[in-house]
Design a protein around this motif. Sequence first.
Motif, PDB file in Angstrom:
ATOM      1  N   LEU A   4       1.914  -2.439  -8.305  1.00  0.00           N
ATOM      2  CA  LEU A   4       1.224  -2.110  -7.054  1.00  0.00           C
ATOM      3  C   LEU A   4       0.164  -3.144  -6.676  1.00  0.00           C
ATOM      4  O   LEU A   4       0.122  -3.584  -5.524  1.00  0.00           O
ATOM      5  N   PRO A   5      -0.706  -3.569  -7.619  1.00  0.00           N
ATOM      6  CA  PRO A   5      -1.649  -4.631  -7.231  1.00  0.00           C
ATOM      7  C   PRO A   5      -0.931  -5.886  -6.741  1.00  0.00           C
ATOM      8  O   PRO A   5      -1.400  -6.537  -5.805  1.00  0.00           O
ATOM      9  N   CYS A  51       3.740   1.080 -12.622  1.00  0.00           N
ATOM     10  CA  CYS A  51       3.168   0.440 -11.428  1.00  0.00           C
ATOM     11  C   CYS A  51       1.790  -0.170 -11.638  1.00  0.00           C
ATOM     12  O   CYS A  51       1.143  -0.563 -10.667  1.00  0.00           O
ATOM     13  N   MET A  98      -0.582  -2.166   3.037  1.00  0.00           N
ATOM     14  CA  MET A  98       0.445  -2.628   2.094  1.00  0.00           C
ATOM     15  C   MET A  98       1.764  -2.805   2.842  1.00  0.00           C
ATOM     16  O   MET A  98       2.066  -2.064   3.758  1.00  0.00           O
ATOM     17  N   ASN A  99       2.538  -3.781   2.371  1.00  0.00           N
ATOM     18  CA  ASN A  99       3.864  -3.999   2.950  1.00  0.00           C
ATOM     19  C   ASN A  99       4.712  -2.744   2.915  1.00  0.00           C
ATOM     20  O   ASN A  99       4.575  -1.910   2.028  1.00  0.00           O
ATOM     21  N   GLN A 100       5.634  -2.664   3.854  1.00  0.00           N
ATOM     22  CA  GLN A 100       6.513  -1.498   3.856  1.00  0.00           C
ATOM     23  C   GLN A 100       7.645  -1.701   2.862  1.00  0.00           C
ATOM     24  O   GLN A 100       8.069  -2.829   2.610  1.00  0.00           O
ATOM     25  N   PHE A 101       8.126  -0.632   2.298  1.00  0.00           N
ATOM     26  CA  PHE A 101       9.321  -0.687   1.454  1.00  0.00           C
ATOM     27  C   PHE A 101       9.987   0.678   1.452  1.00  0.00           C
ATOM     28  O   PHE A 101       9.376   1.682   1.794  1.00  0.00           O
ATOM     29  N   ARG A 110       0.272  -5.303  -3.186  1.00  0.00           N
ATOM     30  CA  ARG A 110      -0.841  -5.289  -2.246  1.00  0.00           C
ATOM     31  C   ARG A 110      -1.401  -6.691  -2.035  1.00  0.00           C
ATOM     32  O   ARG A 110      -1.861  -7.030  -0.959  1.00  0.00           O
TER      33      ARG A 110
END
Lengths: 161, 283
Positions: free
Chosen positions: B36-37, B32, B1-4, B40
């Motif tokens: 979240l999906p 979420c 998953m991308n960073q945040f 992702r």
Amino acid sequence: MNYKMKKVNIEFMVNNKKRRLSIKVNELLINILRNNLNLTGTKYGCGIGECGACTVLLEGKPILSCLTLAVEVDGKNITTIEGIGEDKLHPIQESFLKQGAVQCGFCTPGMIIAVKSLLKENSTPTEEDIRNYLRGNLCRCTGYNQIIKAVKSCASEQKTN
Amino acid sequence: MNQFRYVSPKTIKEALEILKEERANACIAAGCSNLLPNIRDKKLSPKLLVDITNIGELKGISQKNGKICLGPLTTIAELVNSKLLLKEYPILHQAAEQFADPVVRNNATIGGNLVTASPAADIAVPLLTLDALIKIDSAIQKREVGLKDFFIGPGRTVLREDEMITEIEFESSNINKNGCYIKLGLRKAMAIAVASIVINLEVKENKIVQVRIAMGSVAPTPIRLTATEGFLQDQEVDDELIEKAINKVREEVNPISDIRASDEYRRYVSGVLFKRAFKKISI
């Protein structure tokens, strides 16, 4: 701005044990349970909240651990399938085994957590209640009938106890 | 998953300051269950997640001065369990019961359902018939938008980058107590609606005093069928009226074809749902 992800420390209870972890903020609860804590009972099914295989209890309520960031459980209380029935099998687990409600077993941990929550809310569920409550827990093997029987049988045993 | 990055403000004021500073870099996170999906799948790439679930001011269902107030963090499970809502607006209770499954409902919030702005939004459709008012705050101003003006397209709302929903409000009224909700999906559970309808109706001596009709999945946003409502106003209820109204409904909806259904099917079934729902509550 520097967006390099920091690690954060979280501390939480899992199955009555206090755990401390240093994790990245984008870690999912399911992954830290399985990978950092070796609690592999909780299963990764779809990863998008549609199958229910990842269901755990957070503060006693069922949630999908694939849709929960690990940072969100800081200071909270989690129960996984490993925490259901400790020295001996929980009555729900006994019932599932007796009624043949476990085939490949992949859906079973999430299913049992959901059933525990159902019976807490409604100790005498009808078949419709059971099917309705478990509609987010998918099973590819059993066709659900044995699962329904297991829940009914467990509920009526709990009633007589 | 991308960073945040992740931040968890404790008050509305704190959250609004963060949004003012970070603007489009920030994304509000609550349940979420959609967020979240999407992250992702890389449909969304926020640099900062603002977790609002610790902000007590955004929670709760209450009644003041004849109005029902819902905090945006109200979970769908709380809608199902609310005795106040069961009394004041049983349709919202019905819609909440058909939403996803009991586990997802523990996390999914009404704020999230509105902000995600799916044309199928299951909670938006009943709220539309209530003429619900959405209270929106930023660090520099507060404003109110009627729910019928809140959605501007699929997945798009009038919310600006530095704004968040702080309350959803609707009037307590008798019309809310006579209603029907039908959600048509490709399966009985965990379905995104192919078409959904809510009708609230007040009839006196067989004449329609007030009618409110909202539908989901048949237009770019959840919609009120105001033209059909206007047509039905003050009319005597009989089978002929219903048949005419069905045509009005079919003219008013504006569906598309997608993986779940064709536009023709949606247009046709809109009339069917109208008839079923209307007959249920007008007899």
